[in-house]
Write an enzyme that holds these catalytic residues in place. Structure first.
Site, PDB file in Angstrom:
ATOM      1  CB  SER A   1      -0.923  -0.003   1.222  1.00  0.00           C
ATOM      2  OG  SER A   1      -1.816  -1.088   1.188  1.00  0.00           O
TER       3      SER A   1
ATOM      4  NE  ARG B   1      -2.387   5.023   0.226  1.00  0.00           N
ATOM      5  CZ  ARG B   1      -2.966   3.866  -0.104  1.00  0.00           C
ATOM      6  NH1 ARG B   1      -2.216   2.856  -0.560  1.00  0.00           N
ATOM      7  NH2 ARG B   1      -4.271   3.730   0.001  1.00  0.00           N
TER       8      ARG B   1
ATOM      9  CG  ASP C   1      -4.741  -9.159   3.943  1.00  0.00           C
ATOM     10  OD1 ASP C   1      -5.731  -9.698   3.408  1.00  0.00           O
ATOM     11  OD2 ASP C   1      -4.364  -8.005   3.676  1.00  0.00           O
TER      12      ASP C   1
ATOM     13  NE  ARG D   1      -5.929 -15.464   1.283  1.00  0.00           N
ATOM     14  CZ  ARG D   1      -5.440 -14.239   1.209  1.00  0.00           C
ATOM     15  NH1 ARG D   1      -5.760 -13.341   2.118  1.00  0.00           N
ATOM     16  NH2 ARG D   1      -4.627 -13.903   0.212  1.00  0.00           N
TER      17      ARG D   1
END
Length: 785
Positions: free
Chosen positions: A347, A351, A645, A676
């Protein structure tokens, strides 16, 4: 595709009312490489009842008849053409008009129907059309110009290959004068010999081929001529490296053919040469000036574009997961130790590219994650004129162009499979003066984009999504066309989403007034933190975040912290193994991401943080984990969103804990890269773990015991007895599944094989190497290598 499959395909084609073959008689004019290869492919695939050919080279005709390729052949069209329903012209372009004259004579003599299909395989198209007009006055209704993009170093009849066109493109130039049946049948012919047919206007074809085919051939011939003209040419050719041989291979092509092509497509080739000269002079001057920054930018853009466009044209991700070719073969080990650095946060990597490109000055990035999603963002800004050096071992140098320095891309911006790239870039591009198109691979182009497009329209953006469901590609109209800037708005988000929030805040940087986003609950705040790190004021009041347009960003150093989601695998590895102590340096501990730490601590893991600081506006720390006597727990539901996650590897930890671990409130795990919960449960059961799948979670009966996992007199935890057996695990190409079961090998009694691990390098480059560095034993078996 087998001949039987192709026949079945042809049977289902709406143009065919009888069994194949597709044609009664095909006449190929010219038995060079392309013409003879097409004839062989037609013969081998049973696409014509009869096959005849015309060629001035008598031995080629004689041999083709002797070998059974042809039913008849001649040097004169009139002697073999009678009754043909398809003629394929495969002669040099300057000879085509004479061939058209022979075809017209055959029509006048009644040997050919006036609607007989006529096609060609020439590298230029406008001159073919002009030649037909000169002979026929009005273009024949069966004329369909075409060009297979295929070839070989050798030429002539003996170089023919029936598979020459397999997995190659053929361009079909559909003319308004041509009947639809001829176009459809020619497309089916090429598809039946393995080619991919595509349509293109004739003038566009000639311009494109001038750059992509004719210019490279011209340059190859010229370079060989240049070197051959040197007095020391023998040494030059003797010591020529592979690059010279690869580049100049095409100079071994037929000189007569290329002579004709260069004249036939004169205007487009001269234009391409002039443009090439400008680029060549630019590079010459950069070398003279020793302008390292600009030269690295040029070379980096070219290198990345070469790789990127291949995936863009195929609409594929950078990593091929269509086949389970790669596996981990893992030998059990029982301890890990050392100090390691985990790859950067994805992430934040996104950016850093975006804000570094928009900043004034140079931004140095370290720790950049070289996975495919972040690379898509990097390529997009290169396409918009930003000079970026790297990535080189996680290091980037971004030469920012400022808030108003982006340039329009000459092609659609390709986002691969990255939803983050597309949604955040939508906010940036909605404010730019130029038009943009955002596209992605097949998967990304199915994802909803109205969630960002709708609020952007409230700000005055002109943005069009695709289809009724509002998906990509996205077309964005530039502000120069719209005539006014975006307007700041106050937007109450219906759901918490860092992507939507970031998109609107980024658009707000160029908007008049203030843009305020209110989120129903906390979401990742990486954008807000990095804006502040680049010197842009951001106001945060609880769940209300605001920016005011008109500010600037200032470049600087950005150290992307290690990704805590990736660090989780090594946290669990150290916690479940014997006598282990592992330190992970400078891991991001953003409070919206630390559920993994909280859950492991509730399970009595021995975790400590040190060297806590802030880097690029993000909190980071060194995390040390030691062997632990884990305890099963009921995982608090408020922690689930903060560790969503990390649950696959937490399931490994739960299997090694004493007692039962219960997860609820985790339905989102069922719609990740795989289901998952179900996939992890299958794998755990394969390795001998008792677990129960529920609607929104999993119940795991841990096999840790106080007897074998108790603290010794020296104070160390003795995690010695195996928890897992061995076996083969299918990862379903889910990177977190693969890495989680790799961690399980630390408490396994037998070898574990994990299939389908290609995706690991997209999120965690070098995972296996790093795991082996601390004491694990992972062998990567790539069956496709």
């Amino acid at each position: 595709m087998s001949r039987q499959q192709k026949n079945h395909q042809n049977n289902n084609h709406p143009l065919l009312t009888t069994q194949p073959p597709l044609f009664k008689q095909v006449c190929v004019i010219g038995l060079g490489l392309i013409g003879a290869s097409l004839a062989q492919a037609i013969k081998d695939n049973g696409l014509s009842e009869h096959l005849v050919a015309v060629d001035r080279h008598g031995p080629s005709i004689e041999e083709a008849i002797k070998q059974g390729l042809l039913d008849a052949g001649s040097s004169r069209l009139s002697e073999v053409v009678d009754g043909s329903d398809l003629i394929v012209i495969a002669v040099p372009v300057q000879a085509v008009q004479a061939v058209f004259s022979d075809i017209k004579q055959a029509m006048d003599d009644g040997q050919l129907a006036t609607d007989c299909m006529i096609s060609d395989v020439c590298s230029t198209k406008l001159n073919i059309i002009e030649a037909a007009k000169a002979v026929f006055t009005s273009l024949p209704v069966g004329l369909v110009p075409a060009h297979p993009i295929a070839g070989a170093e050798n030429s002539g009849y003996h170089a023919r290959r029936a598979n020459l066109f397999v997995n190659h493109s053929v361009i079909i130039c559909e003319l308004p004068t041509t009947n639809e049946t001829s176009i459809a049948k020619l497309r089916l012919l090429w598809e039946s010999v393995g080619a991919t047919a595509m349509s293109m206007a004739a003038d566009h074809h000639d311009a494109i081929l001038a750059h992509t085919s004719h210019l490279p051939h011209l340059l190859a011939f010229n370079l060989v001529e240049q070197l051959a003209s040197h007095d020391d040419n023998l040494d030059m050719f003797r010591y020529a490296a592979g690059g010279f041989r690869d580049f100049t291979r095409i100079a071994a092509s037929d000189p007569k053919m290329w002579h004709d092509i260069f004249f036939a497509n004169q205007s487009a080739i001269v234009s391409a040469l002039d443009e090439y000269g400008v680029y060549l002079q630019t590079m010459r001057q950069l070398i003279i000036n020793k302008d390292s920054t600009a030269l690295m930018g040029l070379l980096g853009r070219a290198q990345a574009a070469r790789r990127h466009f291949g995936h863009m044209l195929a609409s594929t991700p950078y990593t091929d997961t269509t086949a389970m070719s790669a596996s981990y073969i893992i030998t059990p080990s029982n301890t890990v130790s050392g100090t390691i650095t985990i790859p950067g946060d994805k992430s934040i990597s996104h950016r850093s590219i975006m804000l570094g490109s928009l900043a004034t000055g140079v931004t140095q990035v370290t720790g950049f994650l070289e996975g495919e999603d972040a690379l898509a963002t990097l390529q997009a800004f290169r396409d918009m004129g930003v000079s970026i050096e790297g990535p080189d071992n996680g290091k980037l140098t971004i030469h920012g162009v400022g808030m108003h320095g982006l340039k329009p891309s000459k092609t659609p911006l390709y986002m691969g499979n990255s939803g983050t790239s597309m949604r955040l870039l939508s906010g940036i591009l909605a404010a730019q003066p130029f038009d943009s198109v955002l596209t992605g691979d097949t998967s990304l182009n199915k994802r909803p984009m109205e969630r960002v497009a709708a609020p952007l329209r409230m700000m005055g953006a002109v943005i069009q999504s695709t289809g009724h469901s509002g998906t990509a590609p996205l077309s964005i109209t530039g502000r120069d066309t719209v005539g006014k800037p975006l307007q700041g708005i106050a937007y109450d988000m219906p759901v918490a989403s860092a992507q939507i929030k970031s998109c609107l805040l980024l658009a707000g940087l160029w908007s008049e007034g203030t843009t305020t986003v209110t989120q129903p609950e906390v979401s990742r705040d990486h954008t807000e933190r990095m804006l502040s790190a680049f010197g842009y004021p951001v106001t945060v009041e609880g769940n209300r975040i605001s920016v005011t347009g008109g500010g600037t960003l200032t470049g600087g150093d950005i150290a992307v912290p290690a990704d805590i989601s990736s660090a989780a695998f090594f946290m669990v590895a150290a916690a479940i193994s014997q006598g282990s102590e592992l330190t992970l340096t400078q891991v991001g501990i953003n409070p919206t991401r630390t559920g993994i730490l909280d859950i492991l601590k509730l399970m009595q893991a021995d975790i400590s943080l040190s060297n806590e600081t802030h880097v690029g506006g993000e909190p980071v720390a060194d995390i040390t984990i030691r062997s632990s006597n884990l305890q099963g727990i009921e995982i608090p539901e408020y922690l689930v969103p903060l560790a969503i996650d990390e649950f696959p590897v937490l399931f490994i930890a739960a299997s090694c804990a004493q007692g039962r671990t219960v997860l609820t409130g985790a339905k989102e795990l069922r719609v990740k890269e795989s289901d998952r919960i179900a996939v992890m449960a299958d794998g755990l059961q394969t390795l001998g773990i008792d677990c129960t799948v529920t609607d929104d979670g999993l119940i795991i009966e841990g096999k840790g015991t106080t007897g074998n996992g108790a603290v010794s007199q020296s104070g160390n935890v003795n995690n010695t007895h195996p928890i897992f057996g061995g076996g083969r695990i299918t990862s379903h190409h889910d990177h977190r599944i693969a890495m989680s079961f790799a961690v399980a090998s630390l408490r396994a009694s037998k070898q574990i094989v994990i299939e389908g691990v290609e995706t690991v390098n997209t999120s965690f480059p070098g995972f296996a190497e790093l795991a082996n560095q601390i004491g694990m034993s992972i062998q990567v078996d790539d069956a496709s290598a």
